[in-house]
Design an enzyme around this catalytic site. Sequence first.
Site, short mmCIF file in Angstrom:
data_model
loop_
_atom_site.label_atom_id
_atom_site.label_comp_id
_atom_site.label_asym_id
_atom_site.label_seq_id
_atom_site.Cartn_x
_atom_site.Cartn_y
_atom_site.Cartn_z
N GLU A 324 0.79 -1.24 0.00
CA GLU A 324 0.00 0.00 0.00
C GLU A 324 0.82 1.29 0.00
O GLU A 324 0.55 2.21 0.76
CB GLU A 324 -0.97 -0.01 1.20
CG GLU A 324 -1.96 -1.16 1.14
CD GLU A 324 -2.98 -1.13 2.27
OE1 GLU A 324 -4.16 -1.41 1.98
OE2 GLU A 324 -2.61 -0.83 3.42
C1 ACM Z 1 -2.36 -5.36 3.88
O1 ACM Z 1 -3.48 -5.74 4.23
N1 ACM Z 1 -2.17 -4.12 3.48
C2 ACM Z 1 -1.22 -6.24 3.90
#
Ligand code: ACM
Length: 683
Positions: A324
């Site tokens: 992310e």
């Molecule tokens: C995640 O759930 N960003 C690993």
Amino acid sequence: MLRRTMLALCAGALFAGAGALTAMAQSNNAFVNTLMPEPAHLAAQTGDLPLTTSFTAATDSFHDARLDNAISRTLLQLEDHTGLEIARTPTAAKSATLLVTVDGPGEAVQSIDENESYSLDITPSGAHLKAATDVGAMRGLTTFLQLVQTDGSSFFAPAVSIQDSPRFRWRGLMIDVSRHFEPIPVIKRTLDGMAAVKLNVFHWHLSDDQGFRIQSKVFPKLTEMGSDGLYYTQDQAREIVAYARARGIRVVPEFDMPGHAQSWMVGYPDLASGPGPYQIERHFGIFDPVMDPTRKSTYKFLDKFIGEMATIFPDPYMHIGGDENNGVQWKNNPRIQAFMRKHNLHSTSDLQTYFSQQLIPILKKHHKRTVGWDEIFAPGLPKNAVIESWRGFNSLAASAKQGYDGILAAGYYLDQIQPAGQHYLVDPLPANSDLTPDQKAHILGGEVCMWSEHVSSHSIDSRIWPRSAAIAERLWSPQSVNNVDDMYRRLWVENLRLEAVGLTQLSNEDVALRQLAGTAAIEPLRILASVLQPVGFDQIYKMQHTTQLTPMDHLVDAVRPDPPSRHGVELLVKKYLANHDAQAAEKLQVIFAHWAVAGPQAQALMSSRPLLRPAEPRAEQLTNLGKIGVEALLYLSKNETAPSGWAQTQLSLIDEAQKPAGLVRFTVLDPLRELVKAVPQQQ
Ligand code: ACM
């Protein structure tokens, strides 16, 4: 008074199995299988081994302190469970009731190749556990404990022959201690629970935007400025590593980077790709701050940091996160943009791969193999990296096809508040997988994920347990062990065994309800809570606008995900509708009547308690649901036809109860709908 007694009885005994720590054997001492996870091979034999005060355990071949301690823990648990005063340490006597034959200690640093297999033969005259390693012996000792049964007057272990080994080598549980810190006792009891169900990797998510949780002596400002004082000292982390090793569990630390790393930048803003200053992030989500992958100073820092962490965490694997990263700071920084052009990096994903390419050799230098989330999987990623997939099978399979080892996390996210039975059917290697045998060998296993945006040290046990026991079985047992009803039958027994190791997944609900209610007389509230569960991550986040600073002392924090009522009522209704089963009807009648009685009492209690008031509509709805159930059963049992419009009215009440309120959801609406729809109605 009478009503109070009835309610108390009801709350404790609504569902069969939930109250039985030891499986009650039938009078002929038939083998009752409550093992979890199920062993690979089990053959029940005739007879049983009585457990008496003369019970002893001994090693007759190799033994060391780790094995002796594991046996002693088993003996203590056996004593607690049976009430029999027995010798608490292993003896050297070959005549012991439980003989443990182990070839050697196993690996000095447990790896994914550790031999965890064991065999356990129990006859009326004794038990013999054999294993190649301490770790295998520990797996067998937990099985032995799970076999203990009672016939009502005494305890025994049924005669069985078990040969067991895990299906997957990597059976993990991740706890995020950044969004909310979890004190050492929580981590230790989690490790005890993991050992009880044969999980073997504790993945410790130690840093994220919201907090940096391990002391660095090289970079002290990481915790001085990035932790609110909530962090583990290096000594405490070593203590956890030792505690885990004593239970055959590896500890894989995660330091999330280059994104999800804002807490590092509070003390060390030069790590970032944009101008500071930085604060500990209080909100949840994806944020712009990201490490600067273009500067040598970043890698110098990380080299020193990882070298330091490698002295604490001996496991051959280290997790670098990698998830992310929105790339915003990279896009906004002209110097980084110029770097990308110069190095022919066309996207922020390319730049992240560049970062991985620099970082992975640093980990290698410190004798670590890199694990990262899906996002690190991109062209150019070194082949020795391991992909942990939170996106799903396709993503995991794609990386396996390109020769990367992988671990499945998707489907095992506990914060989604899904039933154990749903997690249970998620398989890291589904039967219809198109992977070749070589590619399949890249799937190392899976990991339960406990993200901690919405968990406190009080609620975390009920979020993790017992659902993780179902996932543990998926990762240990043969693929063919997949009967959801039978899993639940054993899960409620395992739930109490997990409580016996010190977990608070059951007791915390009562504690929290008493605090919410301001009285110890919580019986009506317990009945309401027994059919409620928290809403999932997205709904809590949206409806409560949570941040790290949101107090977690509401009803949503008290109630348990997937309580026994959900599968219990579903089963009873199914059984009743299949053939008007009289026993199921009787049980349902009792349950519905108690809802109807408890509803108004719970409502009276909730109306005067500020923290319960938002969920007050649930109490009225409980009354309605109880009445609906009672009426439906009456029509069905008398074979009567309901007046025109009856079902519509009941179904709209059920729909009303389905709507969001108080951050909690009913667990029993679907079977109630089925029951209502089964009632014949005048046209
Ligand atoms: C995640 O759930 N960003 C690993």
